[in-house]
Design a protein around this motif. Structure first.
Motif, PDB file in Angstrom:
ATOM      1  N   ALA A 163      12.101  -0.040  -3.962  1.00  0.00           N
ATOM      2  CA  ALA A 163      11.868  -0.993  -3.014  1.00  0.00           C
ATOM      3  C   ALA A 163      12.760  -2.416  -3.501  1.00  0.00           C
ATOM      4  O   ALA A 163      13.383  -3.138  -2.898  1.00  0.00           O
ATOM      5  N   ALA A 218       5.913   0.052  -2.600  1.00  0.00           N
ATOM      6  CA  ALA A 218       6.895  -0.970  -1.975  1.00  0.00           C
ATOM      7  C   ALA A 218       6.339  -2.288  -1.775  1.00  0.00           C
ATOM      8  O   ALA A 218       6.830  -3.521  -1.689  1.00  0.00           O
ATOM      9  N   ALA A 232      13.343  -0.552   2.899  1.00  0.00           N
ATOM     10  CA  ALA A 232      12.893  -0.478   1.533  1.00  0.00           C
ATOM     11  C   ALA A 232      11.560   0.482   1.501  1.00  0.00           C
ATOM     12  O   ALA A 232      11.823   1.284   0.482  1.00  0.00           O
ATOM     13  N   ALA A 233      10.760   0.393   2.292  1.00  0.00           N
ATOM     14  CA  ALA A 233       9.580   1.335   2.164  1.00  0.00           C
ATOM     15  C   ALA A 233       9.886   2.680   2.329  1.00  0.00           C
ATOM     16  O   ALA A 233       9.458   3.379   1.565  1.00  0.00           O
TER      17      ALA A 233
END
Length: 294
Positions: free
Chosen positions: A49, A201, A63-64
């Protein structure tokens, strides 16, 4: 105001570690896979992340998702030993994986930043809006926690959950009844590590900095303690364990006779005593006091 800011930060950490502990509970509480390498996948999620945010986009969903998918893909490193060995042999294998990963996190400077870690992670962005306020980030973490708990509850109440619990109670019996033990183990490890990646993340965006110290063996042990103390094999148990263990340092800091430099040592001692007493007198954990863990 300082106290409110502290409580918001504590609540955010409780939500993040609640997701991590819930994901580990899938392995320990429902499948009987005692992994002490869960901080590895928590760390992979955080690093992935962070790299996505630093080099591509600070969009939290992107990102997650990347963090969760990479953690789930690399969960084969844990699933493969789980397919071959069980019990104390698997614990030893997961310990080896944890030690190996810690070394890689320290040495892979291009990806992890080495011992110095990754700094300057930008604020998470949702639908084009930067989440700068701690209160807003707390809401994001709570939403992620709620989704995680709902998904786990749905999974565990279905045939997948029943198959896992059969596997936990007796692997040989589950196999005799036609359960695909290899597929079940691989899938539960992947699902558990997927959610660990999401927790990682959130951790990276919350801290705006990640380094190897947050993903060592001691972190894996603390995550396991959260699950066991709260109550393995229950939905709310890991969350209760997280609240108990993360609130402990705050409680100790208010005791005037404990020097601030010794709080960490006292904390570790209390963790050990709690786990020992629970194993002797109440193996089902704190939540298991009122109802069984099965």
């Amino acid at each position: 105001r300082a106290m409110i800011a502290y409580l918001v930060n504590l609540a955010t950490l409780i939500a993040i570690f609640g997701i991590a502990a819930t994901s580990l509970n899938l392995l320990i509480g429902y499948a009987g896979i005692f992994s002490i390498a869960h901080a590895v996948f928590f760390g992979i999620g955080a690093y992935v992340a962070a790299q996505v945010a630093l080099t591509f986009s600070a969009d939290f969903l992107v990102a997650a998702l990347a963090a969760a998918l990479v953690a789930a893909a690399l969960s084969l490193c844990l699933a493969l030993p789980a397919l071959r060995v069980r019990g104390e042999y698997f614990v030893a294998a997961s310990l080896g994986l944890q030690m190996l990963a810690t070394t890689i996190f320290e040495e892979a400077h291009g990806f992890t930043g080495g011992v110095g870690g990754l700094v300057g992670i930008p604020p998470a962005r949702i639908f084009g809006f930067d989440i700068v306020s701690p209160d807003a980030f707390l809401m994001l973490a709570l939403v992620c926690l709620a989704v995680t708990l709902i998904v786990v509850q749905v999974l565990m109440r279905g045939s997948f959950g029943r198959s896992l619990m059969a596997l936990r109670d007796s692997e040989s019996a589950a196999e005799a009844f036609g359960k695909d033990v290899r597929a079940l183990k691989t899938l539960v490890v992947a699902v558990g590590c997927f959610f660990a990646g999401i927790a990682g993340a959130l951790f990276a965006f919350n801290m705006a900095f990640v380094n190897v110290e947050s993903f060592t063996l001691s972190q894996s042990v603390v995550l396991m303690a959260m699950v066991i103390i709260g109550g393995a094999g229950t939905i709310t148990g890991p969350l209760v364990g997280v609240i108990a263990l993360l609130s402990l340092p705050a409680a100790l800091s208010f005791l005037p006779f404990i020097p601030s430099t010794e709080i960490g040592t006292v904390q570790q001692f209390i963790y050990g005593v709690l786990m020992t007493l629970l194993m002797i007198f109440r193996p089902s954990g704190l939540v298991g006091l009122s109802r069984g863990t099965r």
